[in-house]
Design an enzyme around this catalytic site. Sequence first.
Site, PDB file in Angstrom:
ATOM      1  N   CYS A 154       0.796  -1.224   0.000  1.00  0.00           N
ATOM      2  CA  CYS A 154       0.000   0.000   0.000  1.00  0.00           C
ATOM      3  C   CYS A 154       0.831   1.278   0.000  1.00  0.00           C
ATOM      4  CB  CYS A 154      -0.941  -0.001   1.207  1.00  0.00           C
ATOM      5  SG  CYS A 154      -2.083  -1.398   1.242  1.00  0.00           S
TER       6      CYS A 154
ATOM      7  N   HIS B  83      -2.737   6.771   5.548  1.00  0.00           N
ATOM      8  CA  HIS B  83      -3.230   5.655   4.739  1.00  0.00           C
ATOM      9  C   HIS B  83      -4.448   5.004   5.395  1.00  0.00           C
ATOM     10  CE1 HIS B  83      -3.626   1.955   2.605  1.00  0.00           C
ATOM     11  NE2 HIS B  83      -3.091   1.228   3.554  1.00  0.00           N
TER      12      HIS B  83
ATOM     13  N   HIS C 138      12.442   1.319   5.470  1.00  0.00           N
ATOM     14  CA  HIS C 138      12.266  -0.104   5.147  1.00  0.00           C
ATOM     15  C   HIS C 138      12.759  -0.949   6.316  1.00  0.00           C
ATOM     16  CE1 HIS C 138      11.791  -3.705   2.865  1.00  0.00           C
ATOM     17  NE2 HIS C 138      11.706  -3.097   1.703  1.00  0.00           N
TER      18      HIS C 138
ATOM     19  N   HIS D 294     -14.558   5.062   5.038  1.00  0.00           N
ATOM     20  CA  HIS D 294     -15.997   4.823   5.073  1.00  0.00           C
ATOM     21  C   HIS D 294     -16.595   4.808   3.673  1.00  0.00           C
ATOM     22  CE1 HIS D 294     -20.278   6.011   5.490  1.00  0.00           C
ATOM     23  NE2 HIS D 294     -20.238   5.250   6.571  1.00  0.00           N
TER      24      HIS D 294
ATOM     25  N   ASN E  44     -10.444   0.524   1.811  1.00  0.00           N
ATOM     26  CA  ASN E  44      -8.995   0.566   1.661  1.00  0.00           C
ATOM     27  C   ASN E  44      -8.665   0.371   0.182  1.00  0.00           C
ATOM     28  OD1 ASN E  44      -6.249   0.185   1.598  1.00  0.00           O
ATOM     29  ND2 ASN E  44      -6.186  -1.374   3.195  1.00  0.00           N
TER      30      ASN E  44
ATOM     31  N   HIS F  16      -2.454  19.729   7.323  1.00  0.00           N
ATOM     32  CA  HIS F  16      -3.307  18.604   6.929  1.00  0.00           C
ATOM     33  C   HIS F  16      -2.517  17.297   6.973  1.00  0.00           C
ATOM     34  CE1 HIS F  16      -6.303  21.502   5.672  1.00  0.00           C
ATOM     35  NE2 HIS F  16      -5.402  22.100   4.910  1.00  0.00           N
TER      36      HIS F  16
END
Length: 497
Positions: free
Chosen positions: A224, A391, A303, A420, A424, A387
Amino acid sequence: MPPPPLPEFSNSVKLKYVKLGYQYLVNHFLTFLLIPIIAAVALEVVRLGPEELLRLWRSLQLDLVYILCSAFLIIFVSTVYFMKKPRPIYLVDYALYKPPVTCRVPFATFMEHSRLNMSETKSVDFQMRILERSGLGEETCLPPANHYIPPRISIEASREEAELVMFSAVDTLMKKTKTKPKDFDILIVNCSMFSPTPSLSAMIVNKYKMRSNIRSYNLSGMGCSAGLISIDLARDLLQAHPNSLALVISLEVITPSYYRGNQRAMLLPNCLFRMGGAAILLSNRRRDQWRAKYNLVHVVRTHKGADDKAFRCVYEEEDQEGYKGVSLSKDLMAIAGEALKSNITTIGPLVLPASEQLLFLFTLIGRKLINPKWKPYIPDFKQAFEHFCIHAGGRAVIDELQKNLQLSAEHVEASRMTLHRFGNTSSSSLWYELNYIEAKGRMKKGSRVWQIAFGSGFKCNSAVWKCNRTVSGPGSDSPWADCIHRYPVHIPEVLKL
């Protein structure tokens, strides 16, 4: 009976103003230091008068060679500086895929399909409990192949989904930015679960008949967080190739990811992942700065793959019955927390004001030299960003980051509402969140945005953007255009089905 005394607010109010005063003083320390120096110089100039200043100038023994050498040195240093200075990277605009109404999966439909597709009632009940607590709404979408009973999991169906998402987003982007396929110099596509031959990037080149010398890249298996990896790759390529446009496409193909087995760790993705995709246009051309929405400020990548637990916490495999799926470890949130700590340790010095960095340093020194039990100071990232785009991997991910970063409900509103409305959507979720903030009319010129993404491997990646112009309301092509007036909505802890 006397009325109860009012709460004592004075101490908290005083502490608030002390902190604000400290932040202002530290962040503007150089300004406060320069003001008396400039004032003293100005008073001295006034005192001397023009005749004395002219006499001082004439007394300087400047010969022609000295002047020419000084001028050459200044020009040389300036040239080297501007040649070494990184090119600014502009986000001209982006477009998002909005699935058709026919792809929507209300809870009742999802559960009915689960009962028909799965052999064990326990697995169906487990998915229902996950869905009740997921934070997803009734309008999320799955690809057409997943609406079949059983789901039509094939390479052909996966290609059809990829084409539907990618081509729709790219068509919208080219229309918005008035670009043509021949204008693109760099093409990057990221999709984790579907990597066909020819590649997805080749499908784009073939569809739009792009130039033969286009630099194309296809990223797969990176989870992702691959969207920000694509942005980082595009940034590096744009630094190396002047006067170029880069097209970045982030999506996840859901069709091949459906799991029909009974392993609970592998059933979670069925409940959370939904259709989505984004097409982003980046540029390093100076003329694009006037129409660009954002400037790319930083990209920081972390990572944790050297650690075995982190490497296997999101792992594609087959279960004992031979069904393929993605297994999510119970240690996922703890590993994500460690990755986030490493990431903010790197990004903090780049973005935090001096006041926050000094507080962090003093606390660190105090814990080392005075008392190791002192509570570590968590920097206030609200001082650095207006802001936050976290994810939308699930309710637990958003809750954990809100707690760790001490964010308000409004700061994570975009992430919760995206989860919502769209579920995802993997690497593209950050762009749906950014579009939510724009649709609400909250994105002003100069606003700073922090995008944070997590992915298999395990990775935590961040991107920092600065708004180039005020964005007011949703555009007609925004996926939020027809529903933004309904948001934000209340999302219960448990939605009984």
